[in-house]
Design an enzyme around this catalytic site. Structure first.
Site, PDB file in Angstrom:
ATOM      1  N   ASP A 295       0.809  -1.229   0.000  1.00 53.17           N
ATOM      2  CA  ASP A 295       0.000   0.000   0.000  1.00 53.17           C
ATOM      3  C   ASP A 295       0.842   1.278   0.000  1.00 53.17           C
ATOM      4  O   ASP A 295       0.301   2.382   0.080  1.00 53.17           O
ATOM      5  CB  ASP A 295      -0.889   0.028   1.260  1.00 53.17           C
ATOM      6  CG  ASP A 295      -1.744  -1.208   1.344  1.00 53.17           C
ATOM      7  OD1 ASP A 295      -2.136  -1.727   0.278  1.00 53.17           O
ATOM      8  OD2 ASP A 295      -2.026  -1.670   2.465  1.00 53.17           O
TER       9      ASP A 295
ATOM     10  N   HIS B 134      27.446   6.672 -10.786  1.00 60.82           N
ATOM     11  CA  HIS B 134      26.196   6.859 -10.038  1.00 60.82           C
ATOM     12  C   HIS B 134      26.098   5.840  -8.900  1.00 60.82           C
ATOM     13  O   HIS B 134      25.110   5.119  -8.767  1.00 60.82           O
ATOM     14  CB  HIS B 134      24.985   6.797 -10.977  1.00 60.82           C
ATOM     15  CG  HIS B 134      24.897   7.982 -11.894  1.00 60.82           C
ATOM     16  ND1 HIS B 134      24.184   7.987 -13.058  1.00 60.82           N
ATOM     17  CD2 HIS B 134      25.449   9.224 -11.794  1.00 60.82           C
ATOM     18  CE1 HIS B 134      24.304   9.180 -13.660  1.00 60.82           C
ATOM     19  NE2 HIS B 134      25.071   9.944 -12.902  1.00 60.82           N
TER      20      HIS B 134
ATOM     21  N   ASP C 216      28.343  13.467  -4.452  1.00 58.04           N
ATOM     22  CA  ASP C 216      27.564  14.157  -5.485  1.00 58.04           C
ATOM     23  C   ASP C 216      26.141  14.228  -4.947  1.00 58.04           C
ATOM     24  O   ASP C 216      25.435  13.216  -4.897  1.00 58.04           O
ATOM     25  CB  ASP C 216      27.643  13.357  -6.794  1.00 58.04           C
ATOM     26  CG  ASP C 216      26.911  14.039  -7.954  1.00 58.04           C
ATOM     27  OD1 ASP C 216      26.097  14.951  -7.717  1.00 58.04           O
ATOM     28  OD2 ASP C 216      27.148  13.625  -9.108  1.00 58.04           O
TER      29      ASP C 216
ATOM     30  N   ASP D 284      22.972  20.603  -7.959  1.00 56.28           N
ATOM     31  CA  ASP D 284      23.720  19.391  -8.310  1.00 56.28           C
ATOM     32  C   ASP D 284      25.199  19.695  -8.092  1.00 56.28           C
ATOM     33  O   ASP D 284      25.827  20.342  -8.927  1.00 56.28           O
ATOM     34  CB  ASP D 284      23.409  19.052  -9.780  1.00 56.28           C
ATOM     35  CG  ASP D 284      24.066  17.765 -10.240  1.00 56.28           C
ATOM     36  OD1 ASP D 284      24.711  17.087  -9.422  1.00 56.28           O
ATOM     37  OD2 ASP D 284      23.923  17.440 -11.443  1.00 56.28           O
TER      38      ASP D 284
ATOM     39  N   HIS E 129      32.371  10.751 -19.146  1.00 52.87           N
ATOM     40  CA  HIS E 129      31.125  11.496 -19.327  1.00 52.87           C
ATOM     41  C   HIS E 129      31.468  12.872 -19.886  1.00 52.87           C
ATOM     42  O   HIS E 129      32.643  13.200 -20.043  1.00 52.87           O
ATOM     43  CB  HIS E 129      30.348  11.596 -18.007  1.00 52.87           C
ATOM     44  CG  HIS E 129      31.130  12.173 -16.858  1.00 52.87           C
ATOM     45  ND1 HIS E 129      31.318  13.519 -16.704  1.00 52.87           N
ATOM     46  CD2 HIS E 129      31.775  11.574 -15.815  1.00 52.87           C
ATOM     47  CE1 HIS E 129      32.027  13.737 -15.603  1.00 52.87           C
ATOM     48  NE2 HIS E 129      32.330  12.573 -15.049  1.00 52.87           N
TER      49      HIS E 129
ATOM     50  N   HIS F 299      25.444  19.353 -18.008  1.00 52.55           N
ATOM     51  CA  HIS F 299      24.085  19.246 -18.552  1.00 52.55           C
ATOM     52  C   HIS F 299      23.293  20.460 -18.082  1.00 52.55           C
ATOM     53  O   HIS F 299      23.674  21.130 -17.124  1.00 52.55           O
ATOM     54  CB  HIS F 299      23.413  17.948 -18.053  1.00 52.55           C
ATOM     55  CG  HIS F 299      23.531  17.733 -16.567  1.00 52.55           C
ATOM     56  ND1 HIS F 299      22.667  18.297 -15.668  1.00 52.55           N
ATOM     57  CD2 HIS F 299      24.444  17.060 -15.818  1.00 52.55           C
ATOM     58  CE1 HIS F 299      23.027  17.958 -14.441  1.00 52.55           C
ATOM     59  NE2 HIS F 299      24.117  17.212 -14.496  1.00 52.55           N
TER      60      HIS F 299
ATOM     61  N   HIS G 173      18.701  16.659 -14.719  1.00 52.20           N
ATOM     62  CA  HIS G 173      19.146  16.663 -16.114  1.00 52.20           C
ATOM     63  C   HIS G 173      18.008  17.363 -16.855  1.00 52.20           C
ATOM     64  O   HIS G 173      17.036  16.751 -17.270  1.00 52.20           O
ATOM     65  CB  HIS G 173      19.378  15.245 -16.620  1.00 52.20           C
ATOM     66  CG  HIS G 173      20.616  14.625 -16.020  1.00 52.20           C
ATOM     67  ND1 HIS G 173      21.173  13.472 -16.484  1.00 52.20           N
ATOM     68  CD2 HIS G 173      21.406  15.025 -14.989  1.00 52.20           C
ATOM     69  CE1 HIS G 173      22.253  13.189 -15.770  1.00 52.20           C
ATOM     70  NE2 HIS G 173      22.408  14.109 -14.850  1.00 52.20           N
TER      71      HIS G 173
ATOM     72  N   GLU H 211      31.194  19.676 -14.557  1.00 52.47           N
ATOM     73  CA  GLU H 211      31.530  18.582 -13.659  1.00 52.47           C
ATOM     74  C   GLU H 211      32.524  17.582 -14.247  1.00 52.47           C
ATOM     75  O   GLU H 211      32.234  16.395 -14.385  1.00 52.47           O
ATOM     76  CB  GLU H 211      30.252  17.840 -13.268  1.00 52.47           C
ATOM     77  CG  GLU H 211      29.339  17.448 -14.437  1.00 52.47           C
ATOM     78  CD  GLU H 211      28.121  16.660 -13.960  1.00 52.47           C
ATOM     79  OE1 GLU H 211      28.301  15.650 -13.274  1.00 52.47           O
ATOM     80  OE2 GLU H 211      26.983  17.067 -14.283  1.00 52.47           O
TER      81      GLU H 211
ATOM     82  N   TYR I 216      38.608   9.190 -13.205  1.00 57.27           N
ATOM     83  CA  TYR I 216      38.292   7.963 -12.475  1.00 57.27           C
ATOM     84  C   TYR I 216      39.277   6.897 -12.937  1.00 57.27           C
ATOM     85  O   TYR I 216      39.298   6.537 -14.121  1.00 57.27           O
ATOM     86  CB  TYR I 216      36.857   7.514 -12.784  1.00 57.27           C
ATOM     87  CG  TYR I 216      35.872   8.677 -12.743  1.00 57.27           C
ATOM     88  CD1 TYR I 216      35.252   9.052 -11.548  1.00 57.27           C
ATOM     89  CD2 TYR I 216      35.607   9.427 -13.891  1.00 57.27           C
ATOM     90  CE1 TYR I 216      34.386  10.134 -11.513  1.00 57.27           C
ATOM     91  CE2 TYR I 216      34.746  10.509 -13.861  1.00 57.27           C
ATOM     92  CZ  TYR I 216      34.140  10.859 -12.678  1.00 57.27           C
ATOM     93  OH  TYR I 216      33.288  11.940 -12.654  1.00 57.27           O
TER      94      TYR I 216
ATOM     95  N   ARG J 280      35.746  14.054  -8.849  1.00 56.25           N
ATOM     96  CA  ARG J 280      34.832  14.861  -9.684  1.00 56.25           C
ATOM     97  C   ARG J 280      34.575  16.155  -8.914  1.00 56.25           C
ATOM     98  O   ARG J 280      34.476  16.134  -7.673  1.00 56.25           O
ATOM     99  CB  ARG J 280      33.517  14.114  -9.962  1.00 56.25           C
ATOM    100  CG  ARG J 280      32.519  14.948 -10.758  1.00 56.25           C
ATOM    101  CD  ARG J 280      31.397  14.131 -11.423  1.00 56.25           C
ATOM    102  NE  ARG J 280      30.450  13.518 -10.502  1.00 56.25           N
ATOM    103  CZ  ARG J 280      30.348  12.226 -10.268  1.00 56.25           C
ATOM    104  NH1 ARG J 280      31.171  11.377 -10.864  1.00 56.25           N
ATOM    105  NH2 ARG J 280      29.462  11.749  -9.427  1.00 56.25           N
TER     106      ARG J 280
ATOM    107  N   GLU K 142      31.941  19.486  -9.237  1.00 56.71           N
ATOM    108  CA  GLU K 142      30.759  19.930  -9.994  1.00 56.71           C
ATOM    109  C   GLU K 142      30.142  21.170  -9.367  1.00 56.71           C
ATOM    110  O   GLU K 142      29.874  21.202  -8.161  1.00 56.71           O
ATOM    111  CB  GLU K 142      29.718  18.800 -10.002  1.00 56.71           C
ATOM    112  CG  GLU K 142      28.397  19.187 -10.654  1.00 56.71           C
ATOM    113  CD  GLU K 142      27.444  18.010 -10.822  1.00 56.71           C
ATOM    114  OE1 GLU K 142      27.521  17.041 -10.032  1.00 56.71           O
ATOM    115  OE2 GLU K 142      26.613  18.067 -11.747  1.00 56.71           O
TER     116      GLU K 142
END
Ligand code: GLY
Ligand code: MN
Ligand code: MN
Length: 436
Positions: free
Chosen positions: A37, A241, A258, A269, A348, A352, A359, A382, A386, A404, A406
């Protein structure tokens, strides 16, 4: 806050771009069951929020330019004492007219009865084509109902146009009120990152840093994280991610966070990477400084009239050169860029669009050419490096490092504004903050 006046102006602008004799039908998001539920937290369809701010499920906004009985009509759930006791407040059609500035409102249960009549005599329908199969099917049923009445001289609409194209272009350019909210989302998120840096210490768990970050979001009035917070200690930072956030962070590791909040429907972001023990090692520092230099050079390329691709090109140039200087890549820098050798370490692009969606909407190219920046656009910058823990082709000392950085950048009339500048990002400033 987005005022009723601004919402009305958005609806008027959309209607002014629609071709003659047309109608737009904007559907709400759907509730999704998480377990038995229990539902996932509800997310309104962003375009419906954008056009009127109405946050409830089971609603449809209909815009009919020139309609004498009212151009903007909202269908929504009726008041229901029992359901409201269980599930929360419902606005109801009567109140919706007052609170959301639409011309008229009806119970959602009357949609099947009323909408075919509104489609009658219209040549084209604007809606989000193909985003919600159930809604697409309903729309065709309503169209067929008009077709069924053809004998009475009412041809059904024959053209269907994706309303998202028009709305995406509108949403891409932020107004002053939108930028104010994005500034606030940026400030809260920046504070959250500072908080994580201050409490970080070897042995802390990733989820504990996530808790610090999200505490700051909610405590500051943000509605939620704008996306699942990423807290990756050590080599977990190499997973772009990574959202498990379950591991202990060991002395000597970097942590990559991040995370950004959503404040009054607008997202931030931010990514920061810092040493869990407060002191960058020489290898961490070397990689960090390349990423920071790449980010600063990319940000410097942002101004009205500059091509979208300039920021990405800057990050590729600086990262490839930096990795070559460290011996992680070997060969001629131009050739390494040509062959995209950097993609092993930077897979990457530099960013964006950012807005109500993380995004965010908006084309990146027009007629197959990169579009140019305009005041009011907001973009993330960003870059990252890696180095997989399994990469046997690089010296062992580099393996498992992930960085990273950003930030969220608004394009202004003369250049740019950094909406997330209040989290430190030079090594010196990070180490100072962590040292207290
Ligand atoms: N947080 C997702 C991204 O940076 O695109
Ligand atoms: Mn991010
Ligand atoms: Mn991002």
């Amino acid at each position: 806050m987005i005022t009723a006046k601004e919402y009305a102006a958005r609806r008027r602008e959309l209607m002014s771009m629609m071709q003659g004799n047309s109608i737009a039908v904007i559907a709400s998001g759907r509730e999704k069951v998480r377990s038995k539920d229990i539902h996932y937290p509800y997310k309104q369809a962003t375009n419906l929020t954008y056009l009127c701010g109405f946050a409830e499920p089971e609603s449809v906004l209909v815009l009919t330019p020139g309609r004498a009985q009212g151009e903007c009509v909202l269908f929504c759930r009726e008041k229901d004492k029992l359901r409201e006791t269980w599930d929360g407040y419902r606005t109801g059609p009567e109140r919706a007219v007052i609170d959301f500035g639409v011309d008229d409102a009806f119970p959602i249960g009357d949609l099947d009865e009323i909408l075919p009549g509104m489609l009658e005599g219209k040549e084209r329908v604007y809606f989000s084509i193909g985003r919600d199969a159930e809604f697409d099917r309903h729309l065709m049923e309503w169209v067929n109902e008009v077709r069924g009445k053809k004998g009475r001289g009412t041809p059904p609409p024959g053209e269907f146009v994706d309303v998202d194209h028009l709305l995406s272009e509108m949403r891409l350019i932020k107004t002053a009120a939108e930028l104010k909210l994005m500034r606030k989302a940026g400030e809260i998120s920046a504070r959250a990152h500072c908080r994580a840096m201050k409490v970080a210490k070897p042995g802390i768990f990733e989820y504990q840093l996530q808790a610090e970050i999200e505490h700051e979001f909610i405590h500051s009035g943000a509605s939620a994280p704008a996306y699942t917070s990423i807290v990756g200690g050590g080599a977990n930072g190499c997973i772009l991610h990574y959202v498990e956030n379950r591991k202990k962070i060991n002395n000597g590791d970097l942590v990559l966070i991040d995370a950004g909040c959503e404040f009054e429907n607008y997202a931030a972001d931010i990514t920061r990477t810092f040493p869990i023990n407060g002191k960058f090692s020489p290898e961490q520092a070397a990689i960090y400084d390349i990423v920071l230099d790449a980010q600063l050079q990319a940000i410097a390329a942002l101004k009205p009239g500059a091509p979208y691709s300039g920021a990405n090109d800057a990050t590729v140039r600086v990262i490839t050169q930096g990795l070559r200087d460290l011996g992680i890549l070997q060969g001629d820098v131009s050739e390494l860029i040509e062959q995209e050798s950097y993609k092993e370490f930077y897979m990457h692009s530099s960013g964006h669009w950012l807005g109500m969606d993380v995004h965010d909407v908006g084309d990146y190219k027009i007629d197959n050419q990169w579009r140019v920046y305009e005041p009011g656009m907001v973009v993330t910058v960003e870059p990252g490096i890696y180095i997989s823990p399994d990469n046997k082709l690089v010296a062992e000392k580099w393996r498992g490092l992930a960085v990273r950085i950003e930030d969220d950048i608004a394009i202004t009339k003369t250049g740019y504004e950094d909406l997330t500048s209040t989290v430190p990002k030079t090594r010196h400033d990070i180490e100072s903050l962590m040292a207290g």
